[in-house]
Motif scaffolding. Structure first.
Motif, PDB file in Angstrom:
ATOM      1  N   PHE A 142       0.844  -1.196   0.000  1.00 37.15           N
ATOM      2  CA  PHE A 142       0.000   0.000   0.000  1.00 37.15           C
ATOM      3  C   PHE A 142       0.883   1.252   0.000  1.00 37.15           C
ATOM      4  CE2 PHE A 142      -1.779   3.188   2.999  1.00 37.15           C
ATOM      5  CZ  PHE A 142      -2.825   3.664   2.217  1.00 37.15           C
ATOM      6  N   GLN A 143       1.932   1.253   0.826  1.00 39.58           N
ATOM      7  CA  GLN A 143       2.809   2.427   0.894  1.00 39.58           C
ATOM      8  C   GLN A 143       3.568   2.626  -0.418  1.00 39.58           C
ATOM      9  OE1 GLN A 143       2.528   4.602   3.086  1.00 39.58           O
ATOM     10  NE2 GLN A 143       1.582   3.570   4.817  1.00 39.58           N
ATOM     11  N   ALA A 144       3.827   1.517  -1.127  1.00 37.56           N
ATOM     12  CA  ALA A 144       4.487   1.651  -2.433  1.00 37.56           C
ATOM     13  C   ALA A 144       3.550   2.375  -3.400  1.00 37.56           C
ATOM     14  CB  ALA A 144       4.865   0.273  -2.962  1.00 37.56           C
ATOM     15  N   VAL A 157       2.913  13.074   7.679  1.00 40.32           N
ATOM     16  CA  VAL A 157       2.117  13.455   8.848  1.00 40.32           C
ATOM     17  C   VAL A 157       1.445  12.212   9.427  1.00 40.32           C
ATOM     18  CG1 VAL A 157       0.074  14.755   9.567  1.00 40.32           C
ATOM     19  CG2 VAL A 157       1.746  15.819   8.060  1.00 40.32           C
ATOM     20  N   ALA A 158       1.624  11.999  10.723  1.00 38.29           N
ATOM     21  CA  ALA A 158       1.153  10.781  11.398  1.00 38.29           C
ATOM     22  C   ALA A 158       1.953   9.593  10.870  1.00 38.29           C
ATOM     23  CB  ALA A 158      -0.350  10.576  11.214  1.00 38.29           C
ATOM     24  N   SER A 159       3.248   9.694  11.036  1.00 40.03           N
ATOM     25  CA  SER A 159       4.171   8.769  10.353  1.00 40.03           C
ATOM     26  C   SER A 159       4.178   7.359  10.927  1.00 40.03           C
ATOM     27  CB  SER A 159       5.591   9.356  10.368  1.00 40.03           C
ATOM     28  OG  SER A 159       5.919   9.867  11.642  1.00 40.03           O
ATOM     29  N   VAL A 164       6.043  13.456  11.405  1.00 38.64           N
ATOM     30  CA  VAL A 164       5.520  13.900  12.696  1.00 38.64           C
ATOM     31  C   VAL A 164       4.526  12.855  13.182  1.00 38.64           C
ATOM     32  CG1 VAL A 164       5.846  16.394  12.474  1.00 38.64           C
ATOM     33  CG2 VAL A 164       3.740  15.366  11.638  1.00 38.64           C
ATOM     34  N   GLU A 165       4.584  12.610  14.465  1.00 38.51           N
ATOM     35  CA  GLU A 165       3.801  11.538  15.068  1.00 38.51           C
ATOM     36  C   GLU A 165       3.677  11.855  16.565  1.00 38.51           C
ATOM     37  OE1 GLU A 165       2.193   8.477  14.380  1.00 38.51           O
ATOM     38  OE2 GLU A 165       2.011   8.527  16.547  1.00 38.51           O
ATOM     39  N   PRO A 166       2.465  11.838  17.110  1.00 36.34           N
ATOM     40  CA  PRO A 166       2.330  12.232  18.516  1.00 36.34           C
ATOM     41  C   PRO A 166       2.766  11.174  19.529  1.00 36.34           C
ATOM     42  CG  PRO A 166       0.177  11.762  17.557  1.00 36.34           C
ATOM     43  CD  PRO A 166       1.176  11.623  16.457  1.00 36.34           C
ATOM     44  N   THR A 202       1.502  16.614  17.102  1.00 39.56           N
ATOM     45  CA  THR A 202       0.246  16.316  16.417  1.00 39.56           C
ATOM     46  C   THR A 202       0.252  17.034  15.074  1.00 39.56           C
ATOM     47  OG1 THR A 202      -0.915  18.241  17.291  1.00 39.56           O
ATOM     48  CG2 THR A 202      -1.010  16.217  18.610  1.00 39.56           C
ATOM     49  N   ALA A 203      -0.691  16.635  14.217  1.00 41.79           N
ATOM     50  CA  ALA A 203      -0.808  17.291  12.912  1.00 41.79           C
ATOM     51  C   ALA A 203      -1.386  18.693  13.048  1.00 41.79           C
ATOM     52  CB  ALA A 203      -1.722  16.451  12.018  1.00 41.79           C
ATOM     53  N   GLN A 204      -2.059  18.955  14.167  1.00 42.47           N
ATOM     54  CA  GLN A 204      -2.788  20.221  14.306  1.00 42.47           C
ATOM     55  C   GLN A 204      -1.876  21.397  14.643  1.00 42.47           C
ATOM     56  OE1 GLN A 204      -3.684  17.049  15.319  1.00 42.47           O
ATOM     57  NE2 GLN A 204      -5.083  17.396  16.996  1.00 42.47           N
ATOM     58  N   ASP A 205      -0.665  21.110  15.080  1.00 43.24           N
ATOM     59  CA  ASP A 205       0.197  22.196  15.556  1.00 43.24           C
ATOM     60  C   ASP A 205       1.648  21.759  15.345  1.00 43.24           C
ATOM     61  OD1 ASP A 205       1.186  24.404  16.774  1.00 43.24           O
ATOM     62  OD2 ASP A 205       0.758  23.750  18.817  1.00 43.24           O
ATOM     63  N   SER A 256       0.040  11.919   4.049  1.00 40.83           N
ATOM     64  CA  SER A 256      -0.575  11.420   5.282  1.00 40.83           C
ATOM     65  C   SER A 256      -1.469  10.242   4.931  1.00 40.83           C
ATOM     66  CB  SER A 256      -1.408  12.489   5.988  1.00 40.83           C
ATOM     67  OG  SER A 256      -1.865  11.966   7.219  1.00 40.83           O
ATOM     68  N   SER A 257      -1.182   9.091   5.534  1.00 43.97           N
ATOM     69  CA  SER A 257      -1.992   7.920   5.208  1.00 43.97           C
ATOM     70  C   SER A 257      -2.589   7.315   6.468  1.00 43.97           C
ATOM     71  CB  SER A 257      -1.150   6.870   4.463  1.00 43.97           C
ATOM     72  OG  SER A 257      -0.053   6.460   5.231  1.00 43.97           O
ATOM     73  N   LEU A 258      -3.851   6.916   6.339  1.00 44.80           N
ATOM     74  CA  LEU A 258      -4.576   6.140   7.354  1.00 44.80           C
ATOM     75  C   LEU A 258      -4.630   6.825   8.719  1.00 44.80           C
ATOM     76  CD1 LEU A 258      -3.087   2.610   6.508  1.00 44.80           C
ATOM     77  CD2 LEU A 258      -5.211   3.618   5.668  1.00 44.80           C
TER      78      LEU A 258
END
Ligand SMILES: C[S@@+](CC[C@H](N)C(=O)[O-])C[C@H]1O[C@@H](n2cnc3c(N)ncnc32)[C@H](O)[C@@H]1O
Length: 216
Positions: free
Chosen positions: A34-36, A53-55, A76-78, A103-106, A119-121
């Motif tokens: 899927f990532q490919a 984002v959300a790695s 980035v990943e919380p 977080t993705a928000q800040d 950004s996936s899933l």
């Protein structure tokens, strides 16, 4: 706030699921293959600066840096526990990738920093308010003309998809009610609200749609 989290996102894995995340993702068709596909759609170019984002466990960033070593890529990943998994995977392959707790928000980046954002899933884990804030923030950190590939569940009446997400909510690895925007087809509107132009690229994959967004 727990010392493992920043903000209040529903964290992938919460301890017990994390060690099996990559194996499970491969098994259900949302792992490396899927990532490919995500990589082919985003088409990172040598010399570009790319943000994931959300790695999560770093699968996309590691794939991208392995295929195109002249890429600068960061995530980035919380969840700092997940970041340590991603760091271990990247170190094993001797890849220079920074995973940053946010977080993705800040996000801790200046305006107009990135040529491309992936950004996936992840968006189906965020509340509507957080999705809006994340989209605004991604728009901010992208350079003018930059592209953003958002891959996540699209509009669906599928009994199996709804049941799987509900099951995930009950087990604690999905965020309660956050997938509604996805399953009811509101993601393209949220993307447009954030001033991106958006087109659907590629066919669905396991219920996942691929929206290529441009900061015009
Ligand atoms: C299902 S995983 C996907 C990970 C990776 N992107 C992938 O495709 O394998 C969802 C990830 O989103 C992260 N996440 C959840 N809410 C977030 C938020 N508000 N900002 C950034 N990341 C978030 C979780 O910690 C988790 O790592």
């Amino acid at each position: 706030m727990s010392d493992q989290t920043i903000g209040q996102p529903k964290i992938l894995g919460v301890g017990i699921y994390m060690p099996v995340y990559d194996v499970a993702a491969d098994l259900i068709g949302l792992g490396r293959n899927f990532q490919a596909k995500v990589y082919r759609l985003l088409q990172p170019q040598r010399g570009e600066i790319v943000l994931d984002v959300a790695s999560g466990t770093g699968t996309f960033a590691i794939l991208a840096k392995s295929v195109e070593p002249k890429l600068t890529i960061m995530g980035v990943e919380p969840d700092t526990k997940i970041i340590s998994v991603a760091n271990k995977k990247a170190n094993r392959k001797k890849l220079d990738i920074k995973f940053i707790a946010s977080t993705a928000q800040d996000m801790p980046f200046p305006t107009n920093s990135f040529d491309a954002v992936n950004s996936s899933l992840a968006f189906h884990h965020m509340s509507t308010t957080d999705k809006r804030a994340a989209l605004k923030e991604i728009w901010r950190v992208l350079k003018p003309g930059g592209r953003f590939l958002l891959s996540d569940f699209g509009k669906s009446k599928s009994f199996w998809l709804k049941t799987s997400i509900r099951f995930g909510e009950l087990l604690g690895f999905e965020s309660m009610n956050c997938a509604k925007d996805n399953l009811e087809g509101r993601i393209p509107d949220l993307i447009s609200e954030a001033k991106f132009s958006v087109e659907t690229v590629a066919s669905r994959h396991r219920g996942v749609e691929f929206w290529l967004c441009t900061k015009s």
